[in-house]
Motif scaffolding. Structure first.
Motif, PDB file in Angstrom:
ATOM      1  N   MET A   1       0.817  -1.192   0.024  1.00  0.00           N
ATOM      2  CA  MET A   1       0.149  -0.222  -0.055  1.00  0.00           C
ATOM      3  C   MET A   1       0.863   1.473  -0.050  1.00  0.00           C
ATOM      4  N   THR A   2       0.456   2.263  -0.745  1.00  0.00           N
ATOM      5  CA  THR A   2       1.062   3.693  -0.786  1.00  0.00           C
ATOM      6  C   THR A   2       0.809   4.464   0.575  1.00  0.00           C
ATOM      7  N   LYS A   3       1.379   5.577   0.730  1.00  0.00           N
ATOM      8  CA  LYS A   3       1.156   6.567   1.741  1.00  0.00           C
ATOM      9  C   LYS A   3      -0.291   6.690   1.776  1.00  0.00           C
ATOM     10  N   GLU A   4      -0.624   7.271   0.311  1.00  0.00           N
ATOM     11  CA  GLU A   4      -2.169   7.680   0.314  1.00  0.00           C
ATOM     12  C   GLU A   4      -2.863   6.442   0.575  1.00  0.00           C
ATOM     13  N   ASP A   5      -2.522   5.473   0.288  1.00  0.00           N
ATOM     14  CA  ASP A   5      -3.851   4.111   0.555  1.00  0.00           C
ATOM     15  C   ASP A   5      -3.549   3.916   2.115  1.00  0.00           C
ATOM     16  N   LEU A   6      -2.770   4.206   2.701  1.00  0.00           N
ATOM     17  CA  LEU A   6      -2.746   4.054   4.229  1.00  0.00           C
ATOM     18  C   LEU A   6      -3.329   4.971   4.725  1.00  0.00           C
ATOM     19  N   GLU A  24       4.099   9.557   6.767  1.00  0.00           N
ATOM     20  CA  GLU A  24       4.997  10.402   6.334  1.00  0.00           C
ATOM     21  C   GLU A  24       5.813   9.692   5.050  1.00  0.00           C
ATOM     22  N   GLU A  25       6.299   8.508   5.205  1.00  0.00           N
ATOM     23  CA  GLU A  25       7.114   7.794   4.523  1.00  0.00           C
ATOM     24  C   GLU A  25       6.643   6.243   4.382  1.00  0.00           C
ATOM     25  N   VAL A  26       6.797   5.841   3.335  1.00  0.00           N
ATOM     26  CA  VAL A  26       6.444   4.342   3.330  1.00  0.00           C
ATOM     27  C   VAL A  26       7.680   3.729   2.334  1.00  0.00           C
ATOM     28  N   VAL A  31       7.755   2.341   7.931  1.00  0.00           N
ATOM     29  CA  VAL A  31       7.076   3.267   7.578  1.00  0.00           C
ATOM     30  C   VAL A  31       7.538   4.631   8.849  1.00  0.00           C
ATOM     31  N   ARG A  32       7.374   5.691   8.499  1.00  0.00           N
ATOM     32  CA  ARG A  32       7.397   6.629   9.240  1.00  0.00           C
ATOM     33  C   ARG A  32       6.068   7.399   9.526  1.00  0.00           C
ATOM     34  N   ILE A  33       5.701   7.591  10.659  1.00  0.00           N
ATOM     35  CA  ILE A  33       4.461   7.928  11.113  1.00  0.00           C
ATOM     36  C   ILE A  33       4.392   9.063  12.277  1.00  0.00           C
ATOM     37  N   ARG A  34       3.490  10.086  12.018  1.00  0.00           N
ATOM     38  CA  ARG A  34       3.567  11.216  12.963  1.00  0.00           C
ATOM     39  C   ARG A  34       2.372  11.007  13.691  1.00  0.00           C
ATOM     40  N   LEU A  35       2.719  11.475  15.000  1.00  0.00           N
ATOM     41  CA  LEU A  35       1.487  11.781  15.936  1.00  0.00           C
ATOM     42  C   LEU A  35       1.375  13.253  15.936  1.00  0.00           C
ATOM     43  N   VAL A  89       9.818  16.593  24.051  1.00  0.00           N
ATOM     44  CA  VAL A  89       9.728  17.917  24.368  1.00  0.00           C
ATOM     45  C   VAL A  89       8.283  18.360  24.376  1.00  0.00           C
ATOM     46  N   ASN A  90       7.843  19.078  25.365  1.00  0.00           N
ATOM     47  CA  ASN A  90       6.711  19.695  25.549  1.00  0.00           C
ATOM     48  C   ASN A  90       5.953  20.257  24.285  1.00  0.00           C
ATOM     49  N   HIS A  91       4.759  19.404  24.145  1.00  0.00           N
ATOM     50  CA  HIS A  91       3.607  19.833  22.987  1.00  0.00           C
ATOM     51  C   HIS A  91       4.203  19.597  21.588  1.00  0.00           C
ATOM     52  N   ALA A  92       5.406  18.946  21.580  1.00  0.00           N
ATOM     53  CA  ALA A  92       5.992  18.651  20.149  1.00  0.00           C
ATOM     54  C   ALA A  92       5.402  17.417  19.638  1.00  0.00           C
ATOM     55  N   ASP A  93       5.310  17.315  18.311  1.00  0.00           N
ATOM     56  CA  ASP A  93       4.732  16.157  17.796  1.00  0.00           C
ATOM     57  C   ASP A  93       5.755  14.882  17.801  1.00  0.00           C
ATOM     58  N   LEU A  94       5.250  13.662  17.898  1.00  0.00           N
ATOM     59  CA  LEU A  94       6.292  12.592  18.013  1.00  0.00           C
ATOM     60  C   LEU A  94       6.124  11.783  16.514  1.00  0.00           C
ATOM     61  N   ILE A  95       7.146  11.229  16.138  1.00  0.00           N
ATOM     62  CA  ILE A  95       7.599  10.420  14.872  1.00  0.00           C
ATOM     63  C   ILE A  95       8.072   9.262  15.224  1.00  0.00           C
ATOM     64  N   ALA A  96       7.225   8.280  14.833  1.00  0.00           N
ATOM     65  CA  ALA A  96       7.746   6.826  14.700  1.00  0.00           C
ATOM     66  C   ALA A  96       8.308   6.174  13.482  1.00  0.00           C
ATOM     67  N   GLU A  97       9.573   5.526  13.692  1.00  0.00           N
ATOM     68  CA  GLU A  97       9.989   4.900  12.614  1.00  0.00           C
ATOM     69  C   GLU A  97      10.221   3.529  12.918  1.00  0.00           C
ATOM     70  N   CYS A  98       9.237   2.971  12.055  1.00  0.00           N
ATOM     71  CA  CYS A  98       8.919   1.429  12.336  1.00  0.00           C
ATOM     72  C   CYS A  98       9.432   0.678  11.221  1.00  0.00           C
ATOM     73  N   ARG A  99      10.096  -0.413  11.743  1.00  0.00           N
ATOM     74  CA  ARG A  99      10.689  -1.357  10.666  1.00  0.00           C
ATOM     75  C   ARG A  99      10.347  -2.710  10.975  1.00  0.00           C
ATOM     76  N   LEU A 100       9.796  -3.375   9.999  1.00  0.00           N
ATOM     77  CA  LEU A 100       9.558  -4.861  10.209  1.00  0.00           C
ATOM     78  C   LEU A 100      10.750  -5.447  10.215  1.00  0.00           C
ATOM     79  N   LEU A 101      10.847  -6.547  11.203  1.00  0.00           N
ATOM     80  CA  LEU A 101      11.844  -7.291  11.541  1.00  0.00           C
ATOM     81  C   LEU A 101      11.552  -8.744  11.015  1.00  0.00           C
TER      82      LEU A 101
END
Length: 136
Positions: A1-6, A24-26, A31-35, A89-101
């Motif tokens: 699936m693409t970024k837009e699909d997800l 953000e990235e696939v 994937v890289r996902i922003r909260l 950081v207070n009030h800052a977005d979080l970013i996950a960089e997730c790798r399938l092992l």
């Protein structure tokens, strides 16, 4: 699936929380996902709460799997271990960089590093295992 699909998949299967997350990235097995941190994600003192960080780790693992196997909404978390390492950081977005092992027919194992926007070092690390529903 693409970024837009997800992103569209999140709208369809998780309408209650889709606006909290941005894809953000696939890439292959990554994937890289922003909260998008809002007031409801904060704990006393203004830092992002543990449950919000868990949500980001879980959603990132779920989307990494969906990116590889397609829209199988019934995949479920069977295990999660999370280490909270630094105060975000207070009030800052979080970013996950997730790798399938591992991506098998029945189980997927992922590793997610969570970063507070503006920080080089990760604030948390999570390992998640997902059960993938069998083909019918």
């Amino acid at each position: 699936m693409t970024k837009e699909d997800l992103e569209q998949f999140l709208v369809e299967v998780f309408p209650q929380v889709h606006a909290d997350f941005g894809v953000e990235e696939v890439q292959d097995m990554f994937v890289r996902i922003r909260l998008k941190v809002g007031e409801r994600h904060l704990r006393p003192g203004g830092t992002v709460s543990g449950p919000a960080m868990f949500s980001l780790a879980d959603v990132s693992a779920y989307l990494a799997i969906m990116a590889m196997i397609g829209p199988k909404a019934l995949a479920v978390t069977t295990n999660c271990s999370i280490d909270f390492m630094r105060k975000p950081v207070n009030h800052a977005d979080l970013i996950a960089e997730c790798r399938l092992l591992k991506l098998g027919k029945v189980l997927a194992v992922s590793d997610a590093l969570l970063f507070s926007e503006g920080m080089e070092q990760p604030v948390a690390r999570a390992t998640l295992t997902y059960s993938i529903p069998p083909e019918r």
